[in-house]
Design a protein around this motif. Structure first.
Motif, PDB file in Angstrom:
ATOM      1  N   CYS A   1       9.371   4.640   6.974  1.00 18.83           N
ATOM      2  CA  CYS A   1       8.788   5.415   7.303  1.00 18.83           C
ATOM      3  C   CYS A   1       9.486   5.403   8.921  1.00 18.83           C
ATOM      4  CB  CYS A   1       7.242   5.709   7.333  1.00 18.83           C
ATOM      5  SG  CYS A   1       6.839   6.267   5.511  1.00 18.83           S
TER       6      CYS A   1
ATOM      7  N   CYS B   1      10.158  11.974   2.092  1.00 22.54           N
ATOM      8  CA  CYS B   1      10.206  10.381   2.309  1.00 22.54           C
ATOM      9  C   CYS B   1      10.648  10.549   1.024  1.00 22.54           C
ATOM     10  CB  CYS B   1       8.954   9.838   2.982  1.00 22.54           C
ATOM     11  SG  CYS B   1       8.831   9.273   4.351  1.00 22.54           S
TER      12      CYS B   1
ATOM     13  N   HIS C   1       0.137   9.708   3.174  1.00 22.29           N
ATOM     14  CA  HIS C   1       1.231  10.163   3.133  1.00 22.29           C
ATOM     15  C   HIS C   1       1.741   8.884   1.642  1.00 22.29           C
ATOM     16  CE1 HIS C   1       4.782  10.353   4.656  1.00 22.29           C
ATOM     17  NE2 HIS C   1       5.581   9.317   4.477  1.00 22.29           N
ATOM     18  N   HIS C   2       2.087   8.000   1.352  1.00 22.70           N
ATOM     19  CA  HIS C   2       2.307   6.998   0.408  1.00 22.70           C
ATOM     20  C   HIS C   2       2.120   7.328  -0.823  1.00 22.70           C
ATOM     21  CE1 HIS C   2       3.930   3.936   3.940  1.00 22.70           C
ATOM     22  NE2 HIS C   2       4.901   5.039   3.682  1.00 22.70           N
TER      23      HIS C   2
ATOM     24  N   GLU D   1       3.804  10.329  -1.867  1.00 20.88           N
ATOM     25  CA  GLU D   1       4.547  10.010  -1.916  1.00 20.88           C
ATOM     26  C   GLU D   1       4.528   9.484  -3.281  1.00 20.88           C
ATOM     27  OE1 GLU D   1       6.530   8.037   1.427  1.00 20.88           O
ATOM     28  OE2 GLU D   1       8.415   7.641  -0.010  1.00 20.88           O
TER      29      GLU D   1
END
Ligand code: ZN
Length: 488
Positions: free
Chosen positions: A28, A223, A248-249, A252
């Motif tokens: 990222c 992403c 965030h991840h 994702e």
């Protein structure tokens, strides 16, 4: 054999790429509405170290690092406005001018830190069509819903079929109590549902057409989309700072599983954070120091300017999974350490071989490789290098000799680890075909040879004068058995 710590399994694992000889790696990148600060330097340098080491091991690496330029990562707290859009509006610029300006400055800072450019650097704004298609897949699979022109991930539905929170070690109950996301509250089924697509408010100047509304993608979507677009539905490594692990991840992973039915990433890697005087870096603490301020020494927390290589060395002196506390004193210590490394480098490059070695250079190369194989243990590599400095000094001081073969090996290890893998730029005194440097070297050598002659003639006045004047100009002169050594 390389072992890396996989955040997902919480253990060190042997690195086995999905496709022999090739590595796909996604990290990222920055949000470009301001200058890069110390917090940007750590992931950039950590994954640069990994990238360089993988290439050293002979892998062909496709390294993708994105540019977040839709600006939704942090909305302005008061207006809820996109930060890039707000800056553009205030300064009467086209949003892409703001993006380009800060992207250029980011590249300049990365180049100064000797961070290699990635193989592909995709922009979120350049992949809107792909992101819309990705959202559509999640909708088709029934894990998202449309509300008032926006599309939200149906987290509760998803969590029935897949473990949501597995990367950060949270369960849905933790997430329910932790989430205080008020944005779009009235449109969402649950507060913890996150946006895949947002309908743009009229004042929002960065927006694109979609089947649901004129709007923009949610902040985790780029992403998932760009990682799989360039690296395939399954790829080896996904990296980033620990602060990105949740949400965030985690989001994702959810998006990718919801769209494709499976995980896309084999190894998740996270670097730890940098604190400043024990405090997290954050707006409320007023302790953001940009890289540019470091290089120029323009911040109240800095005693003086620090070179990009000092910043790089400071970050590499700690293992990437441990915290690093920044202070001006810590940087000064790193500067001294780097200076010693450079001095040793200079001495090593000037060593002359003898018929045989009276020193034991040992298995320096193997020990450095072992440290790198152990989850990129750069501080141990550095300590091995400093240990070998003792040998270099013994020979340089005339207390030992080294054979041509051993000398070549020693130089090779230093070049490989210091320059190629740690990525530290060493000043090559006199060995580089650099015209002005050669001229300078020639002139200084000539003066110091005149001084030697003066000393032989017991002309102490001339000898001292040459020494003192060169010292005043910033040269460091050291008398040795064979004559002299100098550095600037
Ligand atoms: Zn990301």
């Amino acid at each position: 054999m390389l072992q890396i710590y996989n955040t997902l399994t919480r253990q060190k694992e042997y690195f086995r790429p999905l496709h022999e000889g090739h590595v796909g790696m996604y990290v990222c990148g920055p949000t470009v509405y301001g200058d890069a600060h110390l917090g940007h330097a750590r992931p950039a340098i950590t994954f640069d170290l990994l990238y360089r080491y993988l290439m050293h091991l002979g892998y062909k690496v496709r390294y993708v690092r994105n540019i977040t330029d839709v600006g939704h990562l942090e909305h302005d707290a008061d207006s809820g406005e996109d930060k890039i859009a707000k800056k553009a509006r205030l300064e009467q610029l086209e949003p892409m001018e703001v993006v380009q300006y800060f992207t250029n400055r980011y590249h300049r800072d990365m180049e100064a830190l000797n961070v290699l450019p990635p193989s592909i650097e995709p922009h979120a704004s350049g992949h809107i069509i792909e992101q819309i298609a990705f959202v559509q897949k999640i909708l088709d699979n029934g894990y998202a819903y449309i509300s008032n022109g926006s599309v939200y991930m149906d987290v509760e539905k998803y969590a029935k079929d897949y473990p949501y929170g597995k990367l950060s070690g949270r369960n849905l109950e933790d997430i329910k109590t932790e989430t205080r996301e008020l944005d779009g509250q009235e449109e969402k089924k649950h507060s913890f549902d996150f946006a895949l697509w947002k309908k743009a408010a009229p004042e929002h100047i960065m927006h694109w057409p979609s089947p649901w509304s004129e709007g923009f993608p949610g902040w985790h979507m780029e992403c998932s989309t760009m990682g799989t677009k360039y690296l395939g539905e399954e790829f080896d490594i996904h990296g980033g700072g620990m602060d990105l692990m949740f949400p965030h991840h985690e989001a994702e992973i959810a998006q990718s599983c919801a769209a494709l039915g499976h995980d896309t990433v084999k190894y998740w890697m996270h670097n730890n954070m940098i604190t400043i005087a024990g405090k997290k870096m954050g707006k409320s603490y007023h302790n953001f120091i940009t890289l540019d301020q470091f290089f120029k020494g323009e911040h109240e927390l800095l005693s003086k300017p620090f070179s990009p290589m000092t910043i790089r060395f400071f970050i590499l002196m700690a293992h990437y999974r441990s915290t690093v506390d920044f202070s001006s004193e810590a940087l000064e210590a790193a500067e001294k350490g780097l200076g010693r490394l450079q001095e040793t480098w200079n001495r090593l490059m000037k060593l002359q071989p003898s018929d045989k070695s009276t020193v034991e250079i040992g298995n320096l190369s193997e020990r450095c490789e072992e440290a790198m194989d152990d989850d990129l243990n750069s501080p141990i590599v550095i300590s091995h290098l400093f240990e070998s400095a003792k040998i270099i000094n013994t020979i340089a001081d005339g207390k030992g000799t080294i054979s041509a073969e051993d000398l070549k090996q020693l130089k090779d290890v230093w070049r490989t680890y210091v320059v190629d893998i740690l990525g530290l730029r060493m000043e090559e005194t006199g060995t580089e075909a650099n015209g002005s440097m050669d001229a300078l070297k020639g002139a200084v050598d000539m003066l110091l040879n005149m001084r030697l002659e003066a000393k032989r003639n017991k002309d102490w006045t001339t000898s001292d004068r040459i020494r003192n004047e060169l010292t005043a100009l910033g040269f460091q002169i050291k008398d040795t058995k064979d004559g002299f050594e100098w550095t600037i």
